[in-house]
Design a protein around this motif. Structure first.
Motif, mmCIF file in Angstrom:
data_model
loop_
_atom_site.group_PDB
_atom_site.id
_atom_site.type_symbol
_atom_site.label_atom_id
_atom_site.label_comp_id
_atom_site.label_asym_id
_atom_site.label_seq_id
_atom_site.Cartn_x
_atom_site.Cartn_y
_atom_site.Cartn_z
ATOM 1 N N LYS A 45 29.399 4.834 8.828
ATOM 2 C CA LYS A 45 30.713 5.386 8.534
ATOM 3 C C LYS A 45 31.735 4.630 9.378
ATOM 4 O O LYS A 45 31.552 4.460 10.587
ATOM 5 N N PHE A 58 34.231 13.337 14.533
ATOM 6 C CA PHE A 58 33.452 12.105 14.620
ATOM 7 C C PHE A 58 32.554 12.127 15.859
ATOM 8 O O PHE A 58 31.368 11.809 15.804
ATOM 9 N N GLU A 61 29.704 14.626 15.409
ATOM 10 C CA GLU A 61 28.637 14.165 14.517
ATOM 11 C C GLU A 61 27.748 13.146 15.206
ATOM 12 O O GLU A 61 26.526 13.172 15.062
ATOM 13 N N GLN A 62 28.340 12.241 15.983
ATOM 14 C CA GLN A 62 27.508 11.219 16.622
ATOM 15 C C GLN A 62 26.607 11.818 17.694
ATOM 16 O O GLN A 62 25.617 11.203 18.077
ATOM 17 N N PRO A 74 22.847 10.964 12.550
ATOM 18 C CA PRO A 74 23.296 9.678 13.099
ATOM 19 C C PRO A 74 22.290 9.085 14.072
ATOM 20 O O PRO A 74 21.649 9.799 14.844
ATOM 21 N N TRP A 77 26.307 4.997 17.541
ATOM 22 C CA TRP A 77 27.656 4.630 17.160
ATOM 23 C C TRP A 77 28.112 3.464 18.017
ATOM 24 O O TRP A 77 27.487 3.136 19.034
ATOM 25 N N LEU A 86 29.768 4.783 12.847
ATOM 26 C CA LEU A 86 28.675 5.717 13.089
ATOM 27 C C LEU A 86 27.527 5.302 12.176
ATOM 28 O O LEU A 86 27.696 5.222 10.964
#
Length: 311
Positions: A45, A58, A61-62, A74, A77, A86
């Motif tokens: 991403k 963000f 999520e990582q 994930p 990143w 990511l």
């Protein structure tokens, strides 16, 4: 093992070679890339225009680390100059939403197979102390299959996932999730709980059975999976099935036929070998990201420590 793309392609953080754009989302664009460290193709991403909320999503999520055959979390990143990406496993078969759009309602055995895989993945997510909060067909990815292979589902998109019962990730009375799939208490802004994901599974199950999205769903029809779906869609979370494991036990007791799934095509095709740098989205403020890329790493580390997540 995949062949390495051209060395003249854009390389992020000395590792991810961007190849071609394969999708878009609320957080930016999704690209197929080649990971020079693992020598495999991955999905990355690329973060688009940011706000503080998008940046927090963000970073959150990582920080998710769940390793399971039915979860796509994930892998890592990277931030370098004007790029923030990511990385995660590349899943080439599209989503359950694609399957429904192309084939309509699915046979009972296939619905049961998909639900079993989804609940197995959710059990691992919940065991890691997380609530996904956005279980829906578009976030249920599928591996590409041949004519004789069974479907293989992967739960993805952890952008709004949150620790169980953590009020820091709840906005009252705002709702976090997707309309129609959210449990009633989630829509009212309740703290994250696993039973909210289970309600969403019930909505997904009804969509698989009827082909209808939540806005057009009525009562659960007569069906071999009806006992499970009704227990998942109980409005009162105290009366709903409490865990993914409990839902799995009930599912496995129900008399369902063998699955007869449609084949899932490879929707991405062969990976390109591109010499020039890919064209990135025009609406991304990459100059601004150059100034905050380093700060992002600091924010990510601090948030992981705060939440007790280990990268």
């Amino acid at each position: 093992m995949a062949a390495a793309p051209s060395r003249t392609s854009t390389v992020v953080a000395g590792r991810y070679v961007l190849l071609d754009q394969v999708g878009t989302g609320g957080m930016g664009s999704v690209w197929r890339a080649y990971d020079e460290r693992t020598r495999c193709h991955v999905a990355v991403k690329v973060l688009g225009r940011h706000s503080s909320a998008l940046l927090a999503r963000f970073v959150r999520e990582q920080a998710v680390r769940v390793r399971h055959p039915h979860v796509v979390a994930p892998q890592g990143w990277a931030a370098e100059d004007d790029l923030v990406v990511l990385a995660m496993e590349l899943v080439a078969g599209g989503s359950v939403a694609d399957l429904l759009r192309e084939h309509g309602p699915l046979d009972t055995g296939t619905v049961a197979l998909l639900l079993e895989q989804l609940l197995t993945g959710l059990a691992a997510v919940h065991a890691a102390g997380l609530v996904h909060r956005d279980v829906k067909p578009a976030n249920l990815l599928l591996e590409a299959t041949g004519e004789d292979q069974l479907l293989h589902l992967r739960l993805g998109d952890f952008g709004v996932a949150a620790p169980i019962a953590d009020r820091r990730f709840t906005t009252v009375p705002g709702a976090i999730g997707t309309d129609g799939y959210m449990a009633p208490e989630q829509a009212r802004g309740a703290p994250p709980e696993p039973t909210q994901d289970l309600y969403a599974v019930g909505r997904v199950a009804l969509e698989l059975i009827t082909g209808l999205p939540p806005a057009h769903q009525g009562d659960v029809p007569s069906h071999p999976l009806r006992p499970l779906v009704e227990r998942l869609l109980v409005p009162d979370p105290e009366q709903r099935l409490a865990t993914a494991e409990a839902a799995l036990r009930l599912l496995r007791r129900l008399p369902v036929p063998d699955a007869d799934p449609p084949p899932v095509p490879d929707r991405l095709g062969p990976a390109p070998r591109r010499r020039g740098a890919p064209t990135l989205p025009a609406d991304v403020d990459w100059a601004a990201w150059a100034a905050v890329a380093g700060l992002t790493a600091v924010v990510a580390g601090c948030l992981c420590v705060l939440l007790g997540w280990t990268p």
